[in-house]
Design a protein around this motif. Structure first.
Motif, short mmCIF file in Angstrom:
data_model
loop_
_atom_site.label_atom_id
_atom_site.label_comp_id
_atom_site.label_asym_id
_atom_site.label_seq_id
_atom_site.Cartn_x
_atom_site.Cartn_y
_atom_site.Cartn_z
N ALA A 256 0.84 -1.20 0.00
CA ALA A 256 0.00 0.00 0.00
C ALA A 256 0.87 1.25 0.00
N GLU A 257 1.95 1.23 0.74
CA GLU A 257 2.85 2.39 0.78
C GLU A 257 3.56 2.58 -0.55
N THR A 259 2.39 1.69 -3.47
CA THR A 259 1.39 2.17 -4.41
C THR A 259 1.12 3.66 -4.24
N ALA A 260 1.29 4.16 -3.01
CA ALA A 260 1.05 5.58 -2.73
C ALA A 260 2.19 6.47 -3.19
N GLN A 263 4.36 7.20 -9.10
CA GLN A 263 4.52 6.07 -10.01
C GLN A 263 5.03 6.56 -11.37
#
Length: 369
Positions: A256-257, A259-260, A263
């Motif tokens: 999750a981290e 993905t945050a 990108q």
């Protein structure tokens, strides 16, 4: 007493035909050998070369490995044609007439044996079938040098004969038959190439009938060589996954981290030693950003470790040019979809101009070397 060996009386079992086919075969072997060296260096760089490996062009390995497999498949057809032309002389009796003739015969035996071994094992490798107890990579690389050395020795021994028959003679009464034979051999090489090269050369993908990989029939648009089942990785084993980055300031980061984080989306080919390749969109975090957060300076090589339970490439070394390249990602998405388990969920490596076997899947750890 009649000889038990086959008797060949066709006029095309002659030096001129052997030289004509030999020119094509020699070209195929040279291309196959040189592109094979490139593949070997990229997969197993010597220490002095690790920092010099190029990341551009991004399609470099796709091109060289595609040529490697295509020239190897073409060479199989050409070897059969070449052996047909010289077959009567392979079983001449007596087997040698002098020491020089013995050396010549031995070089031919070595060249034929090494070439057949190299092409046969290469063909079986394309199919990912390994019915032998030895390491294919090491044996293939070693025998390639035997082929190269024995070919040079053979050319030196046969140089006068090759020189005498290199050019077509105006008095050659068999020229028409020879052209027909060469046209047939050329057509066979063309057919093999046309029906297999589409796995690497996109414009010919519609003719990709005999190649073992067709990217158009693949999960998320990319073929899979090593499945999650073979690597013994499951969604259950990936539950609670976190990437460990080891350096002066080590840290762990959850999916999750990751993905945050900012990108990056890049279009890069993935190319494998079996000869297939495909362009795809990859989205993830640049490796150099993850390393910088751990205090790892630019110019540092990295060890990448996978969650897979076993495998030759469970742990790989990433030379500094790849680690520093802005297009080298810890990818989380493939063609705008979350990675499937077979494609390396939760995270995998994608880097430009790098063999597919080193684009590590199921990454669990990065550490400075």
């Amino acid at each position: 007493m009649r000889s038990a060996l086959p008797q060949f009386r066709g006029r095309l079992h002659d030096p001129r035909t052997a030289v004509a086919i030999g020119r094509w075969l020699g070209a195929a072997i040279v291309v196959c050998f040189l592109t094979g060296l490139i593949s070997h260096v990229l997969q197993h760089p010597p220490g002095w070369a690790a920092g010099l490996l190029p990341t551009r062009p991004v399609w470099g390995y796709r091109l060289t490995q595609g040529l490697h497999v295509a020239s190897g498949l073409a060479a199989i057809v050409l070897v059969m044609a070449k052996l047909w032309t010289v077959y009567p002389r392979l079983f001449a009796w007596p087997p040698f007439r002098s020491f020089t003739h013995l050396v010549e015969r031995l070089t031919i035996a070595l060249l034929v044996a090494a070439t057949v071994f190299e092409l046969f094992t290469g063909l079986i490798n394309i199919l990912q079938w390994y019915p032998w107890p030895f390491s294919f990579t090491q044996a293939h690389y070693a025998v390639a040098w035997i082929v190269a050395g024995s070919l040079l020795l053979h050319l030196a021994v046969k140089a006068p004969l090759i020189r005498a028959h290199w050019r077509r003679r105006t008095s050659d009464v068999d020229a028409a038959d020879r052209r027909a034979l060469l046209a047939g051999v050329g057509a066979a090489v063309g057919a093999v190439t046309l029906t297999t090269v589409g796995q690497a050369f996109t414009p010919l993908r519609a003719f990709d009938l005999l190649a073992p990989r067709n990217p158009d029939n693949a999960t998320q648009g990319v073929p899979v060589n090593r499945t999650a089942a073979a690597a013994q990785v499951t969604y259950a084993s990936a539950e609670g996954w976190a990437l460990e980055v080891a350096g002066p300031a080590p840290y762990r980061i959850s999916l999750a981290e990751l993905t945050a984080l900012p990108q990056r989306r890049v279009r890069l080919p993935i190319a494998c030693v079996e000869g297939w390749s495909v362009d795809a969109w990859w989205t993830g975090v640049p490796i150099r950003d993850l390393l910088a957060r751990a205090g790892i300076p630019p110019g540092t090589a990295v060890r990448v470790t996978s969650m897979e339970v076993w495998g030759y490439y469970r742990t790989t070394a990433m030379p500094a040019p790849y680690a520093d390249d802005p297009q080298t990602l810890l990818a989380l998405r493939l063609n705008d979809e979350v990675l499937s388990l077979d494609h390396g969920y939760p995270a995998r490596i994608i880097a430009p101009n790098r063999p597919g076997v080193l684009q590590t899947k199921w990454v669990s750890r990065l550490e400075a070397l």
